[in-house]
Scaffold this active site. Structure first.
Site, PDB file in Angstrom:
ATOM      1  N   HIS A 104      -1.548  -5.370  -3.817  1.00 40.51           N
ATOM      2  CA  HIS A 104      -1.034  -6.730  -3.951  1.00 40.51           C
ATOM      3  C   HIS A 104      -2.144  -7.752  -4.135  1.00 40.51           C
ATOM      4  O   HIS A 104      -2.005  -8.694  -4.928  1.00 40.51           O
ATOM      5  CB  HIS A 104      -0.169  -7.091  -2.738  1.00 40.51           C
ATOM      6  CG  HIS A 104       1.047  -6.229  -2.611  1.00 40.51           C
ATOM      7  ND1 HIS A 104       1.900  -6.275  -1.526  1.00 40.51           N
ATOM      8  CD2 HIS A 104       1.560  -5.270  -3.437  1.00 40.51           C
ATOM      9  CE1 HIS A 104       2.874  -5.400  -1.686  1.00 40.51           C
ATOM     10  NE2 HIS A 104       2.684  -4.777  -2.838  1.00 40.51           N
ATOM     11  N   HIS A 259       8.865  -6.271  -8.613  1.00 39.82           N
ATOM     12  CA  HIS A 259       7.816  -5.823  -7.700  1.00 39.82           C
ATOM     13  C   HIS A 259       7.106  -4.590  -8.253  1.00 39.82           C
ATOM     14  O   HIS A 259       5.892  -4.429  -8.048  1.00 39.82           O
ATOM     15  CB  HIS A 259       8.382  -5.510  -6.312  1.00 39.82           C
ATOM     16  CG  HIS A 259       7.300  -5.122  -5.345  1.00 39.82           C
ATOM     17  ND1 HIS A 259       6.508  -6.046  -4.709  1.00 39.82           N
ATOM     18  CD2 HIS A 259       6.830  -3.907  -4.963  1.00 39.82           C
ATOM     19  CE1 HIS A 259       5.619  -5.427  -3.963  1.00 39.82           C
ATOM     20  NE2 HIS A 259       5.791  -4.122  -4.098  1.00 39.82           N
ATOM     21  N   ASP A 263       3.107  -3.998  -8.743  1.00 37.86           N
ATOM     22  CA  ASP A 263       2.326  -2.820  -8.331  1.00 37.86           C
ATOM     23  C   ASP A 263       1.535  -2.230  -9.498  1.00 37.86           C
ATOM     24  O   ASP A 263       0.373  -1.826  -9.341  1.00 37.86           O
ATOM     25  CB  ASP A 263       3.253  -1.749  -7.755  1.00 37.86           C
ATOM     26  CG  ASP A 263       3.672  -2.037  -6.318  1.00 37.86           C
ATOM     27  OD1 ASP A 263       3.028  -2.869  -5.650  1.00 37.86           O
ATOM     28  OD2 ASP A 263       4.648  -1.404  -5.861  1.00 37.86           O
ATOM     29  N   HIS A 286       3.214   4.485  -7.373  1.00 38.33           N
ATOM     30  CA  HIS A 286       1.756   4.413  -7.350  1.00 38.33           C
ATOM     31  C   HIS A 286       1.106   5.679  -7.898  1.00 38.33           C
ATOM     32  O   HIS A 286       0.126   5.606  -8.642  1.00 38.33           O
ATOM     33  CB  HIS A 286       1.269   4.164  -5.917  1.00 38.33           C
ATOM     34  CG  HIS A 286       1.607   2.802  -5.405  1.00 38.33           C
ATOM     35  ND1 HIS A 286       1.096   1.652  -5.957  1.00 38.33           N
ATOM     36  CD2 HIS A 286       2.408   2.399  -4.388  1.00 38.33           C
ATOM     37  CE1 HIS A 286       1.574   0.600  -5.304  1.00 38.33           C
ATOM     38  NE2 HIS A 286       2.371   1.029  -4.361  1.00 38.33           N
TER      39      HIS A 286
END
Length: 328
Positions: A104, A259, A263, A286
């Site tokens: 972030h 969001h 990421d 991720h």
């Protein structure tokens, strides 16, 4: 009449804020750092520990660096330090120093064009704040931004990169910088969102989007030692139908998908500079993005580095529509 007055006042305030704070593009001409050191304290979402984040100015060309507070050693960000994790981003610089949940703050650096900065935390895991990049953006703004004379650099793909795990994938292709994601929230419902580096506003469209989890997954995550510091104040928790349990609901339309874009932006910054590509991802995570970062970093033939002025010409060429020629 009173209602009309307040509407006019609201529009004026939005315009003022956009002029004062909001950045209309995620591409910047010159390198930047912060003017003053700044720190803030928060809870790390997985460990549940209190963690203090400190940001320091850096000189031009230093890049994004992490510092171990105990010995003052600086480590420049690089893909070789990545540890592949499913639920957060980890960089292990040595046997005694690693940093966790850095995605972030890196997304905030990307969104504001911060190229040179020193980042330090009191614990391995960074504070999570509200689960978005907004708190980090505000920290950078409070510290003040200072431009250098040197132009910003970007990584530009010359060949496609594709990483898949089961039904999930991320694909990066050489083209105008654009991100599109599709995020399944239930068996019947998914969110889709996109972000253009050239036209969309990171501050409004991406930075406020919070991390999320299904309520049915919380017990499993806690059993794995994760989200020990989690709560409704730092994440969106979803019902089985994809609605938010949080009393305030969603902050943004398609907040979960936005969001995931956040990421992706943060993870790609581990390359050291923003990555210019057309990016499409289904069920992003991720591990997929970080594997793509590894693929890019280890093959110098599939990318080049460009300064802003050259990148601008590159994008102008990509944006030109082909002219059809007809035989006479």
């Amino acid at each position: 009449m009173l209602r009309r007055y307040f509407c006019a006042l609201y529009i004026f305030c939005l315009h003022y804020l956009s002029e004062a704070f909001v950045l209309t593009s995620a591409m910047y001409q010159y390198k930047k750092t912060i003017r003053h050191a700044i720190s803030d304290q928060g809870i790390a979402i997985h460990s549940g520990f209190s963690s203090t984040l400190k940001l320091f100015p850096a000189s031009s060309g230093m890049g994004i660096c992490f510092r171990q507070s105990s010995d003052g050693v600086l480590y420049s960000i690089h893909p070789r330090y990545i540890e592949i994790e499913n639920f957060h981003t980890v960089l292990r610089f040595s046997s005694t120093f690693c940093v966790k949940t850095v995605e972030h703050v890196l997304a905030a650096c990307c969104g504001l064009g911060v190229t040179d900065i020193i980042i330090e935390a009191s614990e391995e895991e960074f504070p999570f704040f509200d689960g978005s990049a907004l708190h980090f953006v505000h920290m950078l703004q409070r510290a003040g931004l200072r431009e250098f004379h040197e132009e910003s650099e970007y990584i530009v793909l010359k060949a496609p990169v594709h990483v898949s795990e089961g039904d999930s994938y991320i694909t990066l292709t050489p083209d105008i910088p654009y991100i599109q994601v599709s995020v399944p929230l239930t068996d019947q419902y998914r969110e889709e969102a996109n972000f253009s580096f050239l036209n969309d506003d990171f501050y409004y469209n991406i930075a406020p989007a919070r991390t999320f989890s299904r309520f049915s997954d919380l017990e499993y995550l806690r059993s794995k030692g994760l989200i020990q510091g989690g709560g409704l104040e730092c994440a969106v928790v979803l019902n089985e139908d994809g609605t938010a349990i949080n009393p305030e609901g969603f902050r943004l339309p398609q907040e979960c998908a936005r969001h995931k874009i956040l990421d992706i932006l943060g993870d790609l910054m581990i390359l050291g500079v923003p990555c210019i590509a057309s990016i499409h991802s289904h069920a992003p995570g991720h591990s997929r993005t970080l594997k793509a970062v590894h693929c890019i970093a280890k093959d110098a033939d599939i990318y080049c580095r460009m300064q802003y002025s050259d990148l601008k010409k590159y994008i102008e060429r990509k944006s030109e529509k082909p002219i059809l020629k007809y035989a006479s």
